[in-house]
Enzyme design. Sequence first.
Site, PDB file in Angstrom:
ATOM      1  N   ASN A  24      78.040  50.266 -11.641  1.00 18.71           N
ATOM      2  CA  ASN A  24      78.127  51.731 -11.762  1.00 18.71           C
ATOM      3  C   ASN A  24      79.495  52.205 -12.237  1.00 18.71           C
ATOM      4  OD1 ASN A  24      78.647  50.721  -8.978  1.00 18.71           O
ATOM      5  ND2 ASN A  24      79.421  52.786  -8.675  1.00 18.71           N
ATOM      6  N   GLN A  74      72.344  52.768  -4.023  1.00 21.48           N
ATOM      7  CA  GLN A  74      73.612  52.949  -4.725  1.00 21.48           C
ATOM      8  C   GLN A  74      74.809  52.363  -3.982  1.00 21.48           C
ATOM      9  OE1 GLN A  74      71.940  57.044  -6.734  1.00 21.48           O
ATOM     10  NE2 GLN A  74      74.150  56.790  -6.686  1.00 21.48           N
ATOM     11  N   LYS A  89     100.529  64.608  -7.399  1.00 18.76           N
ATOM     12  CA  LYS A  89     101.040  63.635  -6.397  1.00 18.76           C
ATOM     13  C   LYS A  89     101.229  62.247  -7.012  1.00 18.76           C
ATOM     14  CE  LYS A  89      96.622  62.376  -3.964  1.00 18.76           C
ATOM     15  NZ  LYS A  89      95.916  61.832  -5.028  1.00 18.76           N
ATOM     16  N   CYS A 129      76.100  57.782 -13.423  1.00 16.89           N
ATOM     17  CA  CYS A 129      75.934  56.322 -13.448  1.00 16.89           C
ATOM     18  C   CYS A 129      74.482  55.914 -13.252  1.00 16.89           C
ATOM     19  CB  CYS A 129      76.817  55.674 -12.397  1.00 16.89           C
ATOM     20  SG  CYS A 129      76.911  56.556 -10.859  1.00 16.89           S
ATOM     21  N   HIS A 160      74.788  49.695  -8.808  1.00 16.26           N
ATOM     22  CA  HIS A 160      73.626  50.444  -8.321  1.00 16.26           C
ATOM     23  C   HIS A 160      72.355  49.680  -8.685  1.00 16.26           C
ATOM     24  CE1 HIS A 160      76.266  53.640  -7.382  1.00 16.26           C
ATOM     25  NE2 HIS A 160      76.023  54.487  -8.351  1.00 16.26           N
ATOM     26  N   GLY A 204      92.584  56.773 -10.461  1.00 18.53           N
ATOM     27  CA  GLY A 204      91.361  56.751  -9.641  1.00 18.53           C
ATOM     28  C   GLY A 204      90.536  55.503  -9.902  1.00 18.53           C
TER      29      GLY A 204
HETATM   30  C1  2RA Z   1      77.526  58.286  -6.946  1.00 14.39           C
HETATM   31  N1  2RA Z   1      76.549  58.789  -9.050  1.00 14.39           N
HETATM   32  O1  2RA Z   1      77.205  57.101  -7.029  1.00 14.39           O
HETATM   33  C2  2RA Z   1      77.642  59.132  -8.198  1.00 14.39           C
HETATM   34  C3  2RA Z   1      78.905  58.972  -8.951  1.00 14.39           C
HETATM   35  N2  2RA Z   1      80.046  58.888  -8.236  1.00 14.39           N
HETATM   36  O2  2RA Z   1      77.785  58.854  -5.877  1.00 14.39           O
END
Ligand code: 2RA
Length: 329
Positions: free
Chosen positions: A307, A153, A37, A126, A234, A10
């Site tokens: 992030n 973000q 998978k 994050c 972010h 991932g």
């Molecule tokens: C976001 N904080 O940024 C969450 C983590 N995936 O959506």
Amino acid sequence: MRVAVVGATGMVGEVMLKVLEERSFPVSELIPVASEKSVGKELEFNGKKYKVIGLADAVAAKPDVALFSAGGGTSLEWAPKFAEVGTTVIDNSSAWRMNTDKKLVVPEINASSLTTEDKIIANPNCSTIQLVMALAPLHDKYKIKRVVVSTYQSITGTGVKAVKQLENEYAGVKDEMAYPYQIHRNALPHCDVFEENGYTKEEMKLVRETQKILNDKSIAVTATAIRIPVVGGHSESVNIQFENDFELSDIRKILNDTPGVTLQDNPDTNTYPMPIYAQGKDDVFVGRIRRDESQPNTVNMWIVADNLRKGAATNAVQIAEYLVEKNIL
Ligand code: 2RA
């Protein structure tokens, strides 16, 4: 150290592998783990090739530590199974963060609370990690009364599907996999799902996790989380009201002297943090520091971090490094 990375294929899992290599974490054997998978896929780590295995086989391998970034459901089901065979789990999902007997750790702030008893350790969200990295030293000195945070973000926080959707939106390509309600070439006031109180889960993570990490429920926090079509990190606009007055120069000095925080703050030279500069780095960048002239004892600042790194992978690896350093692992 026998290290499992659960979710190795991932977006965050791949960064975990990169950070483990970059920081020369003492990996004697890597155990890359993913869903059925992806089992059998080959990946390279420290110049060696490894095959991805499934969760049951990974538990049977009894790794010393398992870094998880595979979603809350997988963590809830499998982290206890790893812990039962003696593995220390560091979990990047939200599954265990607010569990009263699990620790929520940013090493620079509260790693000292960790002991050999901690077999499932939660990695904060994050947007929380970068926020508390700036708040913690200021809270120690001036005691924080209230925080108002608005986040901007990165699309990478939603995942690889969203990044692909944004590319398709810009290219004008029809995307069968597109999120039905989300146009990513936009400022989207909807990160994660809505709760009863009208806030999103992402916003309430900032509230709840900040209070837990700073170990102070008296800190009032309110948040608005926005997804923007940016990669790299972010950004957060933060307004902090203290119990006590402060010198702006002292705020800057405290942040400048905080390990893991870099000040980028000079309007004369247009110096301020931006995701494009934070991408690929592990520090939390702080700028636009200025007194809030609308109310006493209050300061504004702008906080940016990658992030996927300090906001996820690097923080998790730093927790593992702390455990090794203190012979807890
Ligand atoms: C976001 N904080 O940024 C969450 C983590 N995936 O959506």
